[in-house]
Design an enzyme around this catalytic site. Sequence first.
Site, PDB file in Angstrom:
ATOM      1  N   PHE A  84       0.818  -1.217   0.000  1.00 26.51           N
ATOM      2  CA  PHE A  84       0.000   0.000   0.000  1.00 26.51           C
ATOM      3  C   PHE A  84       0.854   1.271   0.000  1.00 26.51           C
ATOM      4  O   PHE A  84       0.411   2.301  -0.508  1.00 26.51           O
ATOM      5  CB  PHE A  84      -0.859   0.081   1.274  1.00 26.51           C
ATOM      6  CG  PHE A  84      -1.952  -0.931   1.385  1.00 26.51           C
ATOM      7  CD1 PHE A  84      -3.126  -0.789   0.668  1.00 26.51           C
ATOM      8  CD2 PHE A  84      -1.824  -2.027   2.231  1.00 26.51           C
ATOM      9  CE1 PHE A  84      -4.152  -1.705   0.796  1.00 26.51           C
ATOM     10  CE2 PHE A  84      -2.841  -2.949   2.369  1.00 26.51           C
ATOM     11  CZ  PHE A  84      -4.003  -2.789   1.646  1.00 26.51           C
ATOM     12  N   SER A 128      -5.186   2.004  -8.760  1.00 24.77           N
ATOM     13  CA  SER A 128      -6.274   2.976  -8.642  1.00 24.77           C
ATOM     14  C   SER A 128      -6.998   3.126  -9.972  1.00 24.77           C
ATOM     15  O   SER A 128      -6.391   2.998 -11.042  1.00 24.77           O
ATOM     16  CB  SER A 128      -5.675   4.318  -8.242  1.00 24.77           C
ATOM     17  OG  SER A 128      -6.612   5.350  -8.430  1.00 24.77           O
ATOM     18  N   THR A 130      -7.630   5.727 -11.103  1.00 26.41           N
ATOM     19  CA  THR A 130      -7.027   6.912 -11.719  1.00 26.41           C
ATOM     20  C   THR A 130      -6.271   6.518 -12.996  1.00 26.41           C
ATOM     21  O   THR A 130      -6.087   7.348 -13.873  1.00 26.41           O
ATOM     22  CB  THR A 130      -6.106   7.623 -10.697  1.00 26.41           C
ATOM     23  OG1 THR A 130      -5.866   8.947 -11.139  1.00 26.41           O
ATOM     24  CG2 THR A 130      -4.802   6.911 -10.485  1.00 26.41           C
ATOM     25  N   TYR A 154       0.544  11.607  -9.723  1.00 22.36           N
ATOM     26  CA  TYR A 154       0.071  10.489  -8.894  1.00 22.36           C
ATOM     27  C   TYR A 154      -0.443   9.363  -9.789  1.00 22.36           C
ATOM     28  O   TYR A 154      -0.060   8.199  -9.634  1.00 22.36           O
ATOM     29  CB  TYR A 154      -1.034  10.975  -7.951  1.00 22.36           C
ATOM     30  CG  TYR A 154      -1.924   9.883  -7.433  1.00 22.36           C
ATOM     31  CD1 TYR A 154      -1.458   8.972  -6.481  1.00 22.36           C
ATOM     32  CD2 TYR A 154      -3.231   9.712  -7.912  1.00 22.36           C
ATOM     33  CE1 TYR A 154      -2.265   7.946  -6.021  1.00 22.36           C
ATOM     34  CE2 TYR A 154      -4.043   8.701  -7.461  1.00 22.36           C
ATOM     35  CZ  TYR A 154      -3.560   7.817  -6.514  1.00 22.36           C
ATOM     36  OH  TYR A 154      -4.357   6.792  -6.067  1.00 22.36           O
ATOM     37  N   LYS A 158       0.928   5.292 -10.617  1.00 19.22           N
ATOM     38  CA  LYS A 158       0.168   4.037 -10.564  1.00 19.22           C
ATOM     39  C   LYS A 158       0.292   3.297 -11.904  1.00 19.22           C
ATOM     40  O   LYS A 158       0.445   2.073 -11.939  1.00 19.22           O
ATOM     41  CB  LYS A 158      -1.306   4.314 -10.236  1.00 19.22           C
ATOM     42  CG  LYS A 158      -1.535   4.810  -8.809  1.00 19.22           C
ATOM     43  CD  LYS A 158      -1.157   3.776  -7.759  1.00 19.22           C
ATOM     44  CE  LYS A 158      -1.206   4.294  -6.348  1.00 19.22           C
ATOM     45  NZ  LYS A 158      -0.685   3.387  -5.340  1.00 19.22           N
ATOM     46  N   PHE A 183     -11.580   2.114  -6.592  1.00 20.81           N
ATOM     47  CA  PHE A 183     -12.334   3.309  -6.953  1.00 20.81           C
ATOM     48  C   PHE A 183     -12.256   4.276  -5.755  1.00 20.81           C
ATOM     49  O   PHE A 183     -11.166   4.528  -5.284  1.00 20.81           O
ATOM     50  CB  PHE A 183     -13.724   2.913  -7.483  1.00 20.81           C
ATOM     51  CG  PHE A 183     -13.563   2.444  -8.920  1.00 20.81           C
ATOM     52  CD1 PHE A 183     -12.859   1.275  -9.217  1.00 20.81           C
ATOM     53  CD2 PHE A 183     -13.996   3.217  -9.973  1.00 20.81           C
ATOM     54  CE1 PHE A 183     -12.601   0.889 -10.541  1.00 20.81           C
ATOM     55  CE2 PHE A 183     -13.762   2.843 -11.301  1.00 20.81           C
ATOM     56  CZ  PHE A 183     -13.067   1.678 -11.572  1.00 20.81           C
ATOM     57  N   ARG A 299     -12.704  21.636 -10.380  1.00 18.59           N
ATOM     58  CA  ARG A 299     -11.326  21.409  -9.920  1.00 18.59           C
ATOM     59  C   ARG A 299     -10.537  20.864 -11.101  1.00 18.59           C
ATOM     60  O   ARG A 299     -10.994  19.917 -11.754  1.00 18.59           O
ATOM     61  CB  ARG A 299     -11.347  20.402  -8.768  1.00 18.59           C
ATOM     62  CG  ARG A 299      -9.991  20.058  -8.206  1.00 18.59           C
ATOM     63  CD  ARG A 299     -10.101  19.194  -6.965  1.00 18.59           C
ATOM     64  NE  ARG A 299     -10.555  17.821  -7.222  1.00 18.59           N
ATOM     65  CZ  ARG A 299     -10.635  16.877  -6.303  1.00 18.59           C
ATOM     66  NH1 ARG A 299     -10.305  17.139  -5.045  1.00 18.59           N
ATOM     67  NH2 ARG A 299     -11.063  15.670  -6.613  1.00 18.59           N
TER      68      ARG A 299
HETATM   69  C1  UD1 Z   1      -8.945  10.561  -7.128  1.00 19.72           C
HETATM   70  C2  UD1 Z   1      -8.757   9.320  -7.944  1.00 19.72           C
HETATM   71  C3  UD1 Z   1      -8.680   8.100  -7.048  1.00 19.72           C
HETATM   72  C4  UD1 Z   1      -7.620   8.300  -6.000  1.00 19.72           C
HETATM   73  C5  UD1 Z   1      -7.941   9.537  -5.207  1.00 19.72           C
HETATM   74  C6  UD1 Z   1      -6.845   9.761  -4.208  1.00 19.72           C
HETATM   75  C7  UD1 Z   1      -9.849   9.434 -10.112  1.00 19.72           C
HETATM   76  C8  UD1 Z   1     -11.102   9.182 -10.881  1.00 19.72           C
HETATM   77  N1  UD1 Z   1      -9.906   9.125  -8.821  1.00 19.72           N
HETATM   78  O1  UD1 Z   1     -10.219  10.503  -6.572  1.00 19.72           O
HETATM   79  O2  UD1 Z   1      -8.321   7.002  -7.833  1.00 19.72           O
HETATM   80  O3  UD1 Z   1      -7.569   7.181  -5.141  1.00 19.72           O
HETATM   81  O4  UD1 Z   1      -7.995  10.645  -6.094  1.00 19.72           O
HETATM   82  O5  UD1 Z   1      -6.979  10.973  -3.549  1.00 19.72           O
HETATM   83  O6  UD1 Z   1      -8.856   9.868 -10.615  1.00 19.72           O
HETATM   84  N2  UD1 Z   1     -15.107  17.118  -4.444  1.00 19.72           N
HETATM   85  C9  UD1 Z   1     -15.779  18.316  -4.187  1.00 19.72           C
HETATM   86  N3  UD1 Z   1     -15.335  19.090  -3.149  1.00 19.72           N
HETATM   87  C10 UD1 Z   1     -14.281  18.733  -2.348  1.00 19.72           C
HETATM   88  C11 UD1 Z   1     -13.620  17.501  -2.612  1.00 19.72           C
HETATM   89  C12 UD1 Z   1     -14.061  16.730  -3.679  1.00 19.72           C
HETATM   90  O7  UD1 Z   1     -16.734  18.674  -4.873  1.00 19.72           O
HETATM   91  O8  UD1 Z   1     -13.928  19.490  -1.442  1.00 19.72           O
HETATM   92  C13 UD1 Z   1     -15.568  16.273  -5.547  1.00 19.72           C
HETATM   93  C14 UD1 Z   1     -14.523  16.090  -6.638  1.00 19.72           C
HETATM   94  O9  UD1 Z   1     -14.630  17.097  -7.600  1.00 19.72           O
HETATM   95  C15 UD1 Z   1     -14.902  14.712  -7.170  1.00 19.72           C
HETATM   96  C16 UD1 Z   1     -15.491  13.995  -5.956  1.00 19.72           C
HETATM   97  O10 UD1 Z   1     -15.808  15.007  -5.018  1.00 19.72           O
HETATM   98  O11 UD1 Z   1     -15.924  14.858  -8.102  1.00 19.72           O
HETATM   99  C17 UD1 Z   1     -14.506  13.021  -5.330  1.00 19.72           C
HETATM  100  O12 UD1 Z   1     -13.285  13.696  -5.127  1.00 19.72           O
HETATM  101  P1  UD1 Z   1     -12.088  13.045  -4.289  1.00 19.72           P
HETATM  102  O13 UD1 Z   1     -12.615  12.483  -3.018  1.00 19.72           O
HETATM  103  O14 UD1 Z   1     -10.998  14.049  -4.220  1.00 19.72           O
HETATM  104  O15 UD1 Z   1     -11.640  11.791  -5.134  1.00 19.72           O
HETATM  105  P2  UD1 Z   1     -11.256  11.675  -6.684  1.00 19.72           P
HETATM  106  O16 UD1 Z   1     -10.616  12.914  -7.176  1.00 19.72           O
HETATM  107  O17 UD1 Z   1     -12.402  11.125  -7.407  1.00 19.72           O
END
Ligand code: UD1
Length: 342
Positions: A84, A128, A130, A154, A158, A183, A299
């Site tokens: 991990f 991931s 990602t 990042y 991976k 995911f 973002r």
């Molecule tokens: C990404 C990667 C995932 C990785 C993770 C690690 C992708 C698809 N996913 O997750 O594989 O393990 O990073 O950190 O690449 N959001 C808001 N406000 C916030 C925070 C998040 O609106 O303050 C939204 C984001 O725009 C996104 C969703 O919430 O749509 C999830 O975001 P987040 O939890 O950061 O994960 P990912 O970016 O999907």
Amino acid sequence: MKETRNILVTGGAGYIGSHTVVELIQRGYNPIIVDDFRNSSSEVIDGIEAIVGTRPVTYELDVTCKSDLSKVFATHDLDGVIHFAAYKAVGESVDHPLMYYRNNVDSLINCLELSEVFGVKNFVFSSSCTVYGQPKESSIVTEDTPIQEANSPYGATKQMCERIISDVHKSGSSLRFLNLRYFNPVGAHPSSHIGELPLGRPSNLLPFVTQTAAGLLNELTVFGNDYNTVDGTCIRDYIHVVDLANAHIKGFQWLELQSGPALETINVGTGHGISVLEIIHTFEKVSGLQLNWAYGPRRSGDVEQIFADTTKAKNCLGWEAERSVEDAIVDAWNWQKKMGDE
Ligand code: UD1
């Protein structure tokens, strides 16, 4: 064959690592944790002990230091490695790419070299979703969905790590490999003894939600409401961390059944996509609180929507997610409240 399997768990004090250690111990495995606590805390080991009643053997060391790591391989007759230990913040990786490449790639190479030297047979790698970037054809991705260029350093680490594993496999290594493409892991252990411990300001959605509700942060910004989705916000596949931990147990069992060298790559998700707004509304429902949130700009680097095709996980590992996103949010909220009480 030995009765108890010794499994090295690098990053075993981390978020997913600690939940996996609990599930391993509860199924009779002997996990050996290696973690330098740079992104976690030694209290996580107390939390694990509180759940399972025994304290896992833990080495405080940096996995990128091969000489230190080799002592652990030399001390324990290892049956497998679950790797991990890695950095995982997308934004941070954009600002500090070398730190990400050095840490994430070096640590994998050390684990692989030492596994070969010490004749370890089974290797699970924390990958991931990602690696898919923004999928072109459909938002539901199978393991054969073509990999796009990574959106961040990042993501690139991976992809590189998967490539390194593939090259080692092709070179005739006797190791059996399993890449698990996670995911979006969310939630905490239902006991509230362990959970996600973001250091500083969280970047992931659910810790941001729970910290806002707890009053530690003022307001949640929803990044974008003009996406081509049901409600304009991004869609992700949120998987309960205990389900994800269990996928590692099934994965390890699958590796042990292979008669020779193997390499398999498997998605670990629920198969369901959920929007950011749905997460907020579910949180408000389960907590009875009103969350302070507002729309903000997109973002950079976010993909619009992605969720897992879980057919291979079911067919190959006999694994599927059992917990709902509500369960995950309840557990994450209980964990947040417990941290606030301490
Ligand atoms: C990404 C990667 C995932 C990785 C993770 C690690 C992708 C698809 N996913 O997750 O594989 O393990 O990073 O950190 O690449 N959001 C808001 N406000 C916030 C925070 C998040 O609106 O303050 C939204 C984001 O725009 C996104 C969703 O919430 O749509 C999830 O975001 P987040 O939890 O950061 O994960 P990912 O970016 O999907």
